[in-house]
Enzyme design. Structure first.
Site, PDB file in Angstrom:
ATOM      1  N   THR A 186       0.958  -1.073   0.145  1.00  0.00           N
ATOM      2  CA  THR A 186       0.145   0.043   0.020  1.00  0.00           C
ATOM      3  C   THR A 186       0.931   1.262  -0.131  1.00  0.00           C
ATOM      4  O   THR A 186       2.145   1.171   0.295  1.00  0.00           O
ATOM      5  CB  THR A 186      -0.734  -0.071   1.349  1.00  0.00           C
ATOM      6  N   GLU A 331      -6.060  -2.980  -1.213  1.00  0.00           N
ATOM      7  CA  GLU A 331      -6.454  -3.855  -0.615  1.00  0.00           C
ATOM      8  C   GLU A 331      -7.872  -4.468  -1.204  1.00  0.00           C
ATOM      9  O   GLU A 331      -8.357  -5.679  -0.529  1.00  0.00           O
ATOM     10  CB  GLU A 331      -7.201  -3.396   0.940  1.00  0.00           C
ATOM     11  N   LYS A 439     -13.327  19.424   9.701  1.00  0.00           N
ATOM     12  CA  LYS A 439     -14.408  19.692  10.684  1.00  0.00           C
ATOM     13  C   LYS A 439     -14.249  21.054  11.115  1.00  0.00           C
ATOM     14  O   LYS A 439     -13.373  21.539  11.827  1.00  0.00           O
ATOM     15  CB  LYS A 439     -14.091  18.612  11.947  1.00  0.00           C
ATOM     16  N   TRP A 444     -18.948  18.689   9.221  1.00  0.00           N
ATOM     17  CA  TRP A 444     -17.900  18.253   8.145  1.00  0.00           C
ATOM     18  C   TRP A 444     -17.884  18.827   6.903  1.00  0.00           C
ATOM     19  O   TRP A 444     -19.140  19.126   6.097  1.00  0.00           O
ATOM     20  CB  TRP A 444     -17.968  16.760   7.856  1.00  0.00           C
TER      21      TRP A 444
END
Ligand code: AMP
Length: 544
Positions: A186, A331, A439, A444
């Site tokens: 990754t 993944e 935030k 958000w």
């Protein structure tokens, strides 16, 4: 009672055998590191993969041992895909854009035994080979006469002489379909990278699913250009799906600039191309000023990061190319969702269709997904509620290589680290990476929305939005902008531009910072961690 059908394991070798038998004269075209164009057929891929498998046997490589590659998209890399995995070894594709120290670490962690590399990466190999004690054989992907006399790499051989010494007959072993076939680390934005270890079964199922009409929609009539690198999650599985459908494959090699990619698309009748937004930005940037058009390209799959609306419109309206927005991750092999419309959407006006096309799309059969809130409870599919996105399925990781990082699953689900909504029709939309979300006053703000608006401005080449500390609101959005060459726009003009768009007033960034470049990670994604680091002395207007 058990069914009475034959048990034939799903193996990668069956893909290349199929392409050989049914599409033997199908073409594979590669722009080589050497600078020329190389052509041959699926029959040749199969024969040379068999020679390679024999060469690996000759090295006494045990089943499951790792063969690494540091290579561009090209025909020799394709042979490694089939020859290494088909013979029961594990193909480990390494991202050459990583720091050499990180490459050496990955090679050691994977315990690679053989490392094959394109000559353009010779300097990397020269820098790391002494730190890679697990590697017993170094192979340069070139002809014997292109091998440098004094590379300093012990025992370096050319790929061509290595496999030429072998006959092209080989009996692919009948492996258990759960045998490991390839691995990919990754991007590792935090801590050391971890590896996803794919199996023959997961890869073959993914190849089937990827070829479906509402997914990549690949067929024997397509000429397919994977610009997405073969070192990044198996080029989204395209090499395998290509063998399964028998399409023509066109590899760009190292030449990823707009001009080279455009010329290859036209010269090879490419109907279908796949890549991250950054490469398409370069392609469109080359085509627009020159007034160029595509003659055959009709679909492009764009993923890896959010596709800006301006890019979808440019492809569709200016060039008649359908954009398929895709989402996935290392993944997940990598495909999770792909955005195509349902029948009922076709009658909608273009602006409403666009709202759907911008989403990352519907789950592919084989991938289950859900969104959960802070309390761990599943959220409704209403297109409004957003929460952490979890997935599961036969091509999603269960555990990382060597158990690194412990058990990644939560009740059998893999947490993607993305924050998303899902609407009643099952269309998922990423609003952020959980660590990138801003935030402000407890609410958000999606950094992707803010970036997309900036990118829609004609003078903006690239935009990255990050949250900056604010004494009252906790965080406020700031957008870092790279201007297009020769284009001009002021901070106030850009902030006014937000007022013309559908974005709440409190979501409009507090500031615009003009920069020469946005830091990009090894897979071309914006490195927000690095950008935040660069802005560590920055203070929001009106704060100290
Ligand atoms: P990687 O494992 O390097 O392929 O990165 C996977 C991550 O890239 C995902 O978890 C997302 O955060 C991001 N990503 C991939 N495709 C998209 C997309 N279409 N839109 C937004 N983010 C994406």
């Amino acid at each position: 009672m058990l069914g009475l059908m034959q048990h034939q394991p799903l193996l990668i070798s069956t893909l290349i055998e199929f392409a050989d038998r049914h599409h033997g004269d199908g073409e594979i075209v590669s722009r080589r590191v050497e600078g020329d164009i190389h052509r041959y057929t699926w029959r040749d891929v199969a024969a040379r993969s068999r020679r390679l498998a024999r060469a690996l046997d000759g090295e006494k490589l045990a089943p499951g041992e790792r063969v690494a590659t540091i290579a561009w998209n090209g025909y020799r890399h394709l042979e490694l895909y089939f020859g290494v995995s088909g013979s029961g070894r594990v193909l480990h594709t390494i991202n050459p854009r990583l720091h050499p120290e990180q490459i050496a670490w990955i090679v050691g962690h994977a315990e690679d035994r053989v490392l094959c590399f394109d000559m353009s990466f010779l300097p990397i190999v020269q820098a790391v080979h002494a730190k890679c004690p697990t590697v017993r054989k170094w192979v340069a992907l070139c002809d014997a006469d292109k091998l440098p006399a004094d590379s300093g790499i012990p025992g370096l051989v050319s790929y061509e002489s290595w496999i030429a010494a072998q006959p092209d007959s080989y009996h692919w072993p009948e492996l258990d379909e759960n045998t490991a076939s390839s691995m990919c680390y990754t991007s590792g934005t935090t801590g050391n990278p971890k590896a996803a270890l794919y199996s023959h079964r997961s890869t073959t199922l993914h190849a089937y699913a990827a070829a479906l009409p509402d997914v990549m929609n690949l067929s024997a009539r397509d000429s397919v250009l994977p610009v997405v690198p073969m070192f990044h999650v198996n080029a989204w599985g395209i090499p395998y799906s290509a063998a399964l459908t028998g399409c023509k494959l066109v590899f760009p090699g190292p030449a990823l600039d707009g001009k080279s990619v455009y010329e290859l698309i036209e010269a090879e009748g490419v109907t279908y191309a796949a890549g991250v937004p950054t490469v398409w930005q370069m392609l469109l940037g080359h085509m627009k000023p020159a007034g160029l058009k595509f003659s055959k390209l009709n679909r492009t799959v764009i993923g890896g990061s959010a596709c800006p609306p301006a890019m979808i419109s440019a492809f569709q309206d200016d060039y008649g190319v359908q954009v398929l927005h895709a989402w996935g991750m290392t993944e997940m092999s990598p495909l999770g969702t792909l955005c195509t419309l349902k029948n009922k959407h076709l009658a909608l006006p273009p602006e409403q269709q666009m709202k759907i096309r911008l989403k990352q799309g519907r789950a592919i059969y084989g991938v289950d997904m859900k969104i959960v809130g802070d309390d761990g409870k599943e959220l409704p599919w209403d297109g409004k509620a957003f929460g952490d996105l979890y997935v599961k399925g036969p091509w999603v990781v269960r555990e990382y290589f060597k158990g690194e990082g412990g058990d990644p699953l939560v009740d059998g689900w893999f947490p993607t680290g993305d924050v998303a909504t899902i609407d009643a029709d099952g269309y998922m939309q990423i609003t952020d990476r959980s660590k990138d979300v801003i935030k402000s006053g407890g609410e958000w703000i999606s950094s992707i929305d803010i970036e997309n608006i900036a990118m829609a401005h004609p003078a903006v080449a690239m935009a990255a939005c990050v949250g900056m500390p604010h004494p009252k609101w906790d965080e406020r959005p700031v957008v870092a902008v790279v201007k297009k060459p020769g284009a001009e726009v002021s901070k106030d003009e850009l902030l006014d531009f937000y007022k013309t768009k559908t974005v709440a007033k409190w979501q409009v960034p507090d500031d615009v910072i003009f920069v020469d470049a946005i830091p990009l990670g090894a897979t071309g994604k914006m490195l927000k961690t690095k950008l935040r680091e660069q802005l560590k002395d920055y203070r929001l207007p009106g704060t100290s």
